[in-house]
Scaffold this motif. Structure first.
Motif: not given
Length: 278
Positions: A132-137
């Protein structure tokens, strides 16, 4: 589950045990693996911060970070790959301490946890969470590069950046003071495990990690916005934001800390705007 239960369990119910004891025992192997991942991510983050130090002086009196620029001879694909690797290291370093109780609760909620090797399901849960945080990144990188290119071509936009940064800080502060923020924080702190009764523990771990990553993103939106405004490659800023996130998630009564951060962001934003128009 009471929102306070995550921090309460982490503080009082778990104890170290060899390789994976029963009940509420906290396996030593689990702690060692998490500690190694944290240390490795911190080391990688420090390396990336040093390699991307400096920047380009821009009209308006601000400095554009190297994270939005390509190195000489570097393709955009390579630049994006380097950013995503840096972002993953940074997210693990910042989020793993506050995500640890969630992973512990997940492990203890798995059926037959005292007799099985739970490494794979927990890895799937952590992978879903950090995906999820990678998608945000990825969204951050795309938006950041587009904005950086625009400021290099449009001087009037570049001169507005200090004021826009102040406005973004004020938005972050305003978010902190909303009921929506507290609702998201309560969901994040309550790592409910009702869906984990399935015997397919890998799927359960993956889904649980995605769910927790999504609610974590919601409750951390304001601190992450402040991080991007103040400098994602600034180690001091990273430490302060990571400490803020951990405090909000782990202390028994987070409301005062949430408000303090919100008021501080509002004041910092107003000062930035005032300086930009002085």
């Amino acid at each position: 589950m009471n929102p306070k239960s995550t921090s309460a369990k982490f503080a009082s119910n778990f104890r170290l045990s060899p390789i994976g004891g029963a009940g509420a025992a906290l396996p030593a192997r689990f702690i060692v693996v998490c500690a190694m991942a944290f240390v490795a991510s911190v080391a990688a983050t420090v390396y990336f911060c040093r390699s991307m130090s400096g920047g380009m002086e821009m009209p308006g009196g601000w400095t554009m970070s190297m994270m939005w620029m390509r190195m000489p001879g570097q393709t955009w694909t390579a630049s994006a790959g380097m950013f995503m690797l840096m972002w993953l290291a940074m997210m693990v370093a910042m989020m793993l301490p506050s995500a640890l109780p969630m992973l512990l609760n997940f492990r203890q909620s798995l059926p037959g946890n005292e007799n099985r090797n739970l490494g794979a399901p927990v890895i799937f849960a952590a992978s879903g969470y950090f995906l999820v945080w990678q998608v945000f990144g990825a969204v951050v990188y795309l938006a950041g590069v587009m904005f950086a290119l625009a400021t290099m071509r449009l001087e009037w936009l570049s001169r507005m950046v200090p004021a826009l940064s102040g406005a973004a800080l004020m938005v972050a502060g305003a978010i902190q003071l909303t009921a929506w923020k507290m609702s998201g924080l309560r969901r994040c702190r309550t790592s409910g495990c009702a869906e984990l009764q399935s015997r397919d523990t890998l799927k359960a771990g993956w889904c649980h990690g995605l769910k927790q990553g999504a609610v974590c993103f919601i409750c951390c939106l304001a601190p992450m916005l402040a991080l991007l405004v103040l400098g994602a490659m600034n180690l001091t800023v990273m430490i302060l934001i990571a400490a803020t996130i951990a405090t909000e998630k782990l202390v028994s009564k987070p409301e005062p800390f949430v408000r303090i951060f919100g008021i501080a962001a509002l004041i910092a934003g107003a000062v930035a705007i005032a300086r930009s128009i002085a």
